[in-house]
Write a protein that holds these residues in place. Structure first.
Motif, PDB file in Angstrom:
ATOM      1  N   THR A  17      37.158 -41.557  14.956  1.00 54.13           N
ATOM      2  CA  THR A  17      37.002 -42.851  15.631  1.00 54.13           C
ATOM      3  C   THR A  17      38.147 -43.056  16.617  1.00 54.13           C
ATOM      4  N   ASN A  18      37.771 -43.529  17.806  1.00 50.60           N
ATOM      5  CA  ASN A  18      38.702 -43.574  18.941  1.00 50.60           C
ATOM      6  C   ASN A  18      40.044 -44.231  18.635  1.00 50.60           C
ATOM      7  N   ASP A  22      40.960 -40.674  15.213  1.00 50.36           N
ATOM      8  CA  ASP A  22      41.195 -39.657  16.241  1.00 50.36           C
ATOM      9  C   ASP A  22      42.688 -39.545  16.581  1.00 50.36           C
ATOM     10  N   PRO A  43      34.522 -37.629  18.857  1.00 49.16           N
ATOM     11  CA  PRO A  43      35.016 -38.997  18.640  1.00 49.16           C
ATOM     12  C   PRO A  43      33.963 -40.058  18.952  1.00 49.16           C
ATOM     13  N   PRO A  45      33.269 -44.665  18.609  1.00 48.41           N
ATOM     14  CA  PRO A  45      34.070 -45.896  18.546  1.00 48.41           C
ATOM     15  C   PRO A  45      34.452 -46.290  17.117  1.00 48.41           C
TER      16      PRO A  45
ATOM     17  N   LYS B  75      43.849 -40.281  24.866  1.00 45.98           N
ATOM     18  CA  LYS B  75      44.750 -41.443  24.798  1.00 45.98           C
ATOM     19  C   LYS B  75      45.776 -41.384  25.917  1.00 45.98           C
ATOM     20  N   TYR B 564      27.623 -43.069  23.850  1.00 50.08           N
ATOM     21  CA  TYR B 564      27.487 -42.438  22.533  1.00 50.08           C
ATOM     22  C   TYR B 564      26.015 -42.452  22.121  1.00 50.08           C
TER      23      TYR B 564
END
Lengths: 135, 583
Positions: A17-18, A22, A43, A45, B75, B564
């Motif tokens: 999961t983000n 993750d 990945p 949400p 990220k 998704y």
């Protein structure tokens, strides 16, 4: 424990999961820990959004195990995320049995954003366990 | 069958961080010949300006309609490359980021062929996903330049003033009939000996004078609808009159409750056993010698960590694991206030501070140092054998094992025992039902990220400030209030907000409205609509968080989250399993 490497090591698909798990899996990388390249991550949400049909599809197509690295209690979206993800796992395992797949091929664990060691341990253990799973 | 795409695949060396362990050239060459891939190459540092410029030129030159960059964790650079895609004229949501460093090269350092084969699979999965992207537009929402602040304690009032100084209009609502919260009730505060009621009164005075602030007391939030930038809220005044307001953002500064000990907890309930808050009121009211039950007080015991740092036990099934942060300082500061009474009234009062750890961090340490210099005795106990408080001959007896005296058991006679009661979350069930802010395990409101997004909540446009989020002292409360102001100001002064379009989409053809998704969504983002005679569900884009809790519960498979979608996930799974083609 020696990680299972190279050809023949059970292929594991991880749903991460983000925001939570993750980053925890990333941290295993930043810490230069080691796990098998037969582990691959997709990945998402949040773990409450994993569809059981995706799990069955992955196992039918050739992954030997699916691991849900769940948000757990840290989920920023759903306070009952763990219960929801656990319900999905139960549903997925029922569906797996209907398709002749051992429910042992699916695992779930809450994984926090710093749980690097846990993740590596989970992967090593799961690969060991998968070598004994028949269906 | 979908149309062939023209995707650019760029594999980053990361200056060796990836290429030392993954054969990036082989990855690019393998992908170059595969379906939907127009071009595949490597870059020493994909994030560098020069590489970005090169990629932008190639995207334009080759008229690419999708982009996959395999580099570090998303990220770090997902937003960098999304912005780059946009500069190149691509829709940013047709870009897919592949994590080839943290989740490949760095974890398979001893296995170059294995890491390379996995790298190929990861990039293939990225291409499979990118091939199924379509342009998405962030939702643009005009924001209203008004803010609702809930709670007129120090944090709420300070936030209101700062927002109003930015030129935003502020409504501040307070459930009690007076503003000021706990600050107005606390008396003098350390380390600077400022009077809490004065601090609160000053803030209130400035609020009254400010033309952009309206303060309502005896006021409660009863309804909230709308979304970030444009909320409709209803406020009930004095339990009867309803006021409708339109605000762009909300700051929740509802504060804390002091912990109320259980009967018998460290003698609570016995005459002479008081909470820290009660003791402070005694000191404030005290003119002349401090007395209890008509007798001068000679000995006072303080028990620290009451209601904080608890461990699960039979009498404490739901322990408060948190440290309440303010109580070591407030209790040690009480020592100084008590010493002051002693000096003024020429009275001798012995003080015994029974602590676990003294957490008077930073410059608050001076308060602890002063208390000891003035004669307060500090004795350390271990949670395995906590102090006992019992009645003894019209007074109290406190038994403690001092860990610094080799666990010697001491019995202290006391006229008063003060329990340093910490902070617990405020009971606000009706407000919680309306705001739906997630709470953390300790029951306080939860921020999105403890370090990097410390005042924003999962509800866009709603920030938390002060002790509603967790225990804080006043300085920390005000700092968090001003952080919430900065986030809120940044949102509303811009005039509009772009929301991620990666949210739920419902296939109304498949949907037959069973209500499962409606029940699964805590954000009120699912609405029942009618298409002709048919009842179906619709996702409200601006309220949807995109977490996907509604997706697996739909019995008709009618819901997807953009980015998704089923077809994308299935394609990624399939692509991950294709056998690597040797270069």
């Amino acid at each position: 424990m020696t990680p299972l490497d190279g050809k023949g090591a059970p292929k594991i698909l991880v749903f991460s999961t983000n925001a939570i798990s993750d980053p925890g899996i990333d941290r295993a990388g930043s810490a230069h820990l080691h796990y098998s390249p037969a582990v691959q991550v997709i990945p998402l949400p949040c773990s409450s959004g994993v569809k059981p049909s995706w799990i069955v599809h992955a196992l039918e197509r050739g992954f030997e195990g699916v691991f849900i690295a769940a948000c757990g209690g840290d989920c920023a979206f759903l306070p009952d995320c763990t219960t929801r993800t656990a319900t999905l796992v139960t549903r997925a395992q029922t569906m797996m049995k209907e398709h002749g797949i051992s429910p042992k091929r699916l695992k779930m664990s809450g994984l926090c954003s710093v749980c690097a060691d846990n993740f590596v341990a989970h992967m090593n253990n799961f690969q060991e366990e998968l070598q004994c799973v028949e269906a | 069958m979908t149309e062939e795409r023209r995707i650019g695949v760029y594999v980053c060396h990361c200056g060796g961080n990836i290429s030392d362990y993954v054969d990036v050239k082989e990855v690019a060459e393998t992908l170059a010949g595969e379906a939907n891939v127009e071009v595949a190459s490597t870059h020493l540092f994909a994030c560098s300006d020069a590489s970005q410029q090169e990629m932008i030129e190639q995207i334009r030159e080759k008229n690419l309609d999708g982009l996959v960059i395999a580099s570090c964790s998303p990220k770090l650079h997902m937003f960098t490359f999304r912005a780059m895609a946009e500069r190149a004229g691509l829709n940013p949501y047709e870009y897919v980021h592949v994590n080839l460093r943290e989740q490949c090269s760095w974890v398979h350092k001893g296995d170059r062929p294995g890491a390379t084969a996995k790298g190929v699979n990861l990039v293939r999965a990225g291409v499979a996903k990118a091939a199924l992207t379509h342009p998405l537009t962030p939702l643009r929402i005009e924001t209203q330049p008004r803010v609702l602040v809930i709670g007129a304690g120090a944090a709420g009032m300070r936030a209101a003033l700062a927002l109003a100084d930015m030129g935003l209009s502020v409504y501040i609502i307070e459930r009690e009939s007076e503003p000021g919260g706990w600050t107005a009730k606390v008396g003098r505060m350390g380390p600077d000996n400022r009077s809490g009621p004065e601090v609160a009164a000053n803030l209130f005075e400035r609020i009254r004078e400010h033309q952009h602030i309206a303060l309502f007391t005896d006021a409660e939030l009863t309804a909230k609808s709308g979304h970030i930038g444009d909320f409709q809220v209803t406020v009930r005044l004095r339990g009867e009159e309803d006021l409708s307001l339109n605000v762009g953002a909300i700051i929740v500064a509802t504060g804390f409750e002091p912990y109320r000990p259980r009967a018998g907890e460290y003698g609570f309930g016995l005459p002479g056993v008081v909470t820290l808050q009660e003791f402070r009121r005694m000191l404030e009211a005290c003119e002349g010698p401090l007395t209890h039950n008509g007798r001068p007080v000679r000995d006072v015991g303080f028990v620290y960590c009451v209601g904080s740092r608890q461990e699960e036990g039979e009498d404490c099934p739901e322990p408060n694991a948190h440290c309440s942060r303010f109580c070591c300082m407030a209790t040690s500061f009480s020592a100084s206030l008590l010493h002051e009474v002693e000096r003024k009234s020429n009275q001798t009062i012995n003080q015994y501070h029974l602590y676990r750890d003294v957490r008077t961090y930073g410059r608050l340490e001076t308060v602890y140092t002063q208390a000891r210099a003035d004669g307060a005795l500090y004795l350390r106990w271990d949670p395995a054998s906590p102090p006992r408080v019992e009645p003894r001959d019209d007074r109290l007896a406190v038994t403690v094992k001092d860990t610094l005296l080799g666990d010697e058991e001491l019995e202290i006679g006391a006229d008063l025992v003060v329990l340093a009661t910490g902070m617990v979350p405020r009971q606000n069930d009706s407000l919680n039902d309306i705001l739906k802010i997630p709470k953390s395990k300790d029951g306080f409101y939860n921020e999105i990220h403890i370090k990097l997004r410390p005042v924003e909540t999962a509800i866009d446009g709603v920030c938390i400030a002060g002790t509603a989020q967790g225990p804080k002292n006043l300085a920390e409360s005000v700092a968090s209030a001003l952080a919430a102001v900065a986030r809120t100001g940044a949102l509303l002064k811009k005039g509009f907000v772009n929301l991620e379009p990666l949210v739920a989409k419902i296939d109304t053809g498949r949907c037959v409205w069973c209500g499962e998704c409606f029940n699964a969504c805590p954000y009120g983002a699912i609405e029942k609509i009618h298409i002709g005679e048919k009842e179906v569900a619709m996702a409200i884009e601006s309220s949807c968080k995109g977490e996907g809790g509604c997706v697996p519960v739909c019995p008709r498979d009618a819901i997807v989250i953009e980015g998704y979608r089923d077809d994308q996930i299935m394609a990624m799974i399939d692509a991950s399993l294709e056998e690597a083609v040797p270069a």
